[in-house]
Motif scaffolding. Sequence first.
Motif, PDB file in Angstrom:
ATOM      1  N   GLU A 119       0.824  -1.205   0.000  1.00  0.00           N
ATOM      2  CA  GLU A 119       0.000   0.000   0.000  1.00  0.00           C
ATOM      3  C   GLU A 119       0.861   1.259   0.000  1.00  0.00           C
ATOM      4  N   ILE A 120       1.999   1.211   0.689  1.00  0.00           N
ATOM      5  CA  ILE A 120       2.914   2.354   0.707  1.00  0.00           C
ATOM      6  C   ILE A 120       3.539   2.562  -0.669  1.00  0.00           C
ATOM      7  N   LEU A 121       4.037   1.493  -1.266  1.00  0.00           N
ATOM      8  CA  LEU A 121       4.727   1.605  -2.548  1.00  0.00           C
ATOM      9  C   LEU A 121       3.783   1.951  -3.692  1.00  0.00           C
ATOM     10  N   LEU A 122       2.599   1.350  -3.702  1.00  0.00           N
ATOM     11  CA  LEU A 122       1.667   1.540  -4.815  1.00  0.00           C
ATOM     12  C   LEU A 122       0.678   2.667  -4.564  1.00  0.00           C
ATOM     13  N   GLN A 123       0.590   3.138  -3.314  1.00  0.00           N
ATOM     14  CA  GLN A 123      -0.326   4.216  -2.924  1.00  0.00           C
ATOM     15  C   GLN A 123      -1.767   3.869  -3.292  1.00  0.00           C
ATOM     16  N   ILE A 124      -2.144   2.638  -2.961  1.00  0.00           N
ATOM     17  CA  ILE A 124      -3.511   2.178  -3.164  1.00  0.00           C
ATOM     18  C   ILE A 124      -3.943   1.408  -1.917  1.00  0.00           C
ATOM     19  N   LYS A 125      -5.242   1.224  -1.764  1.00  0.00           N
ATOM     20  CA  LYS A 125      -5.755   0.392  -0.693  1.00  0.00           C
ATOM     21  C   LYS A 125      -5.952  -1.021  -1.217  1.00  0.00           C
ATOM     22  N   ILE A 126      -5.527  -1.993  -0.444  1.00  0.00           N
ATOM     23  CA  ILE A 126      -5.627  -3.395  -0.837  1.00  0.00           C
ATOM     24  C   ILE A 126      -6.563  -4.098   0.138  1.00  0.00           C
ATOM     25  N   ASP A 127      -7.542  -4.821  -0.402  1.00  0.00           N
ATOM     26  CA  ASP A 127      -8.523  -5.463   0.464  1.00  0.00           C
ATOM     27  C   ASP A 127      -7.889  -6.510   1.365  1.00  0.00           C
ATOM     28  N   HIS A 128      -7.115  -7.391   0.786  1.00  0.00           N
ATOM     29  CA  HIS A 128      -6.404  -8.420   1.542  1.00  0.00           C
ATOM     30  C   HIS A 128      -5.369  -9.039   0.607  1.00  0.00           C
ATOM     31  N   ILE A 129      -4.445  -9.783   1.148  1.00  0.00           N
ATOM     32  CA  ILE A 129      -3.510 -10.528   0.319  1.00  0.00           C
ATOM     33  C   ILE A 129      -3.369 -11.943   0.851  1.00  0.00           C
ATOM     34  N   GLN A 130      -3.079 -12.825  -0.050  1.00  0.00           N
ATOM     35  CA  GLN A 130      -2.768 -14.209   0.312  1.00  0.00           C
ATOM     36  C   GLN A 130      -1.332 -14.473  -0.107  1.00  0.00           C
ATOM     37  N   MET A 131      -0.501 -14.885   0.840  1.00  0.00           N
ATOM     38  CA  MET A 131       0.903 -15.126   0.547  1.00  0.00           C
ATOM     39  C   MET A 131       1.084 -16.499  -0.089  1.00  0.00           C
ATOM     40  N   HIS A 132       1.959 -16.547  -1.074  1.00  0.00           N
ATOM     41  CA  HIS A 132       2.319 -17.818  -1.698  1.00  0.00           C
ATOM     42  C   HIS A 132       3.790 -18.064  -1.413  1.00  0.00           C
ATOM     43  N   SER A 133       4.157 -19.293  -1.150  1.00  0.00           N
ATOM     44  CA  SER A 133       5.533 -19.600  -0.746  1.00  0.00           C
ATOM     45  C   SER A 133       6.498 -19.352  -1.885  1.00  0.00           C
ATOM     46  N   GLU A 134       7.741 -19.030  -1.504  1.00  0.00           N
ATOM     47  CA  GLU A 134       8.816 -18.870  -2.475  1.00  0.00           C
ATOM     48  C   GLU A 134       8.997 -20.201  -3.184  1.00  0.00           C
ATOM     49  N   GLU A 135       8.936 -20.181  -4.499  1.00  0.00           N
ATOM     50  CA  GLU A 135       9.036 -21.439  -5.215  1.00  0.00           C
ATOM     51  C   GLU A 135       9.487 -21.193  -6.645  1.00  0.00           C
ATOM     52  N   THR A 136       9.968 -22.268  -7.266  1.00  0.00           N
ATOM     53  CA  THR A 136      10.276 -22.204  -8.681  1.00  0.00           C
ATOM     54  C   THR A 136       9.074 -22.719  -9.441  1.00  0.00           C
ATOM     55  N   VAL A 137       8.504 -21.881 -10.283  1.00  0.00           N
ATOM     56  CA  VAL A 137       7.331 -22.242 -11.059  1.00  0.00           C
ATOM     57  C   VAL A 137       7.781 -22.780 -12.401  1.00  0.00           C
ATOM     58  N   GLU A 138       7.505 -24.037 -12.675  1.00  0.00           N
ATOM     59  CA  GLU A 138       7.860 -24.638 -13.944  1.00  0.00           C
ATOM     60  C   GLU A 138       6.689 -24.471 -14.914  1.00  0.00           C
ATOM     61  N   ILE A 139       6.955 -23.888 -16.079  1.00  0.00           N
ATOM     62  CA  ILE A 139       5.910 -23.636 -17.042  1.00  0.00           C
ATOM     63  C   ILE A 139       5.690 -24.827 -17.967  1.00  0.00           C
ATOM     64  N   ASP A 140       6.737 -25.426 -18.438  1.00  0.00           N
ATOM     65  CA  ASP A 140       6.630 -26.565 -19.335  1.00  0.00           C
ATOM     66  C   ASP A 140       7.957 -27.309 -19.302  1.00  0.00           C
ATOM     67  N   TYR A 141       7.921 -28.553 -19.682  1.00  0.00           N
ATOM     68  CA  TYR A 141       9.140 -29.354 -19.651  1.00  0.00           C
ATOM     69  C   TYR A 141      10.198 -28.720 -20.547  1.00  0.00           C
ATOM     70  N   GLY A 142      11.397 -28.573 -20.014  1.00  0.00           N
ATOM     71  CA  GLY A 142      12.491 -28.021 -20.798  1.00  0.00           C
ATOM     72  C   GLY A 142      12.506 -26.509 -20.856  1.00  0.00           C
ATOM     73  N   LYS A 143      11.503 -25.850 -20.275  1.00  0.00           N
ATOM     74  CA  LYS A 143      11.457 -24.395 -20.277  1.00  0.00           C
ATOM     75  C   LYS A 143      11.992 -23.859 -18.960  1.00  0.00           C
TER      76      LYS A 143
END
Length: 280
Positions: free
Chosen positions: A40-64
């Motif tokens: 909210e400080i950085l974007l100067q907007i109000k945010i209703d809520h947030i859901q945190m997602h764990s730090e992870e490596t997201v694999e899009i497709d095999y070999g990518k």
Amino acid sequence: MCDEKNLTPEEKWERATLANNFIFYKVMYNNPDVCKELLEILLQIKIDHIQMHSEETVEIDYGKKGVRLDVYATGAEKAFNIEMQASDTGELPERSRYYQGILDVQQLNSGDDYRELKDSYIIFICVPDIFRKGLAKYSFENICLEDNSIKLKDRAYKMFYIARNYDKIFDERQKAFLKLVISNKSTDSFGDKVSKLVEDAKHNIQWRRQYMEWERQMAYKYREGHEDGLAEGKKAGILEGSQQKAIEAALILVKEFNIEPEIAAKKMNAPLEKLLQLLK
């Protein structure tokens, strides 16, 4: 002043501040209310809520190529990825482009309408001024080059905050946070809260062990890459004189940090032709 690369993992941990991406991740991920307030400080907007997602490596497709999202959060209508960046790796603009695509892919399932995409914010909190134009904040969105009054309205935003230039930002809360990143000195109540959480994080034995293990693995990879690069370079007759260290350093950037050879060569002042030859 002691060179960071010559410090032991224990010394690095003792000196770590919010500018350390490991500390930043632990503080934000484990304190969603603080992460929400920072957004909210950085974007100067109000945010209703947030859901945190764990730090992870997201694999899009095999070999990518996958991607590691440091602080990844979503709200009802918005998705955020926040990165703490202590150095200029030379590829942050391209990385922001890739991250934005990853966030979009994560949001839609087969059959979903494209209009269901959330507003997407890629935020880099950088210590150095990676654009070298003296600004404290660089904001990007897609506009028409022929008529700048026309915006694409794809609701995709990329923002780079420069801690080193904190004194040039107008918003006082943003200025206080960026000053905290660069100086480790709090000047407002939010900074006090974050500073306390940083100290708590550094007293967390489990996190300390995780950091030590990560640092040791990185040091091992560095030594392994250093020795391999030296041996291969000598065998191929590529490395000679003052070029040797520059080539070795560039080789590690390419192999261990997935930095493009052209950028690695430029950063290390190494001859690109010989770096490419060694990579082959």
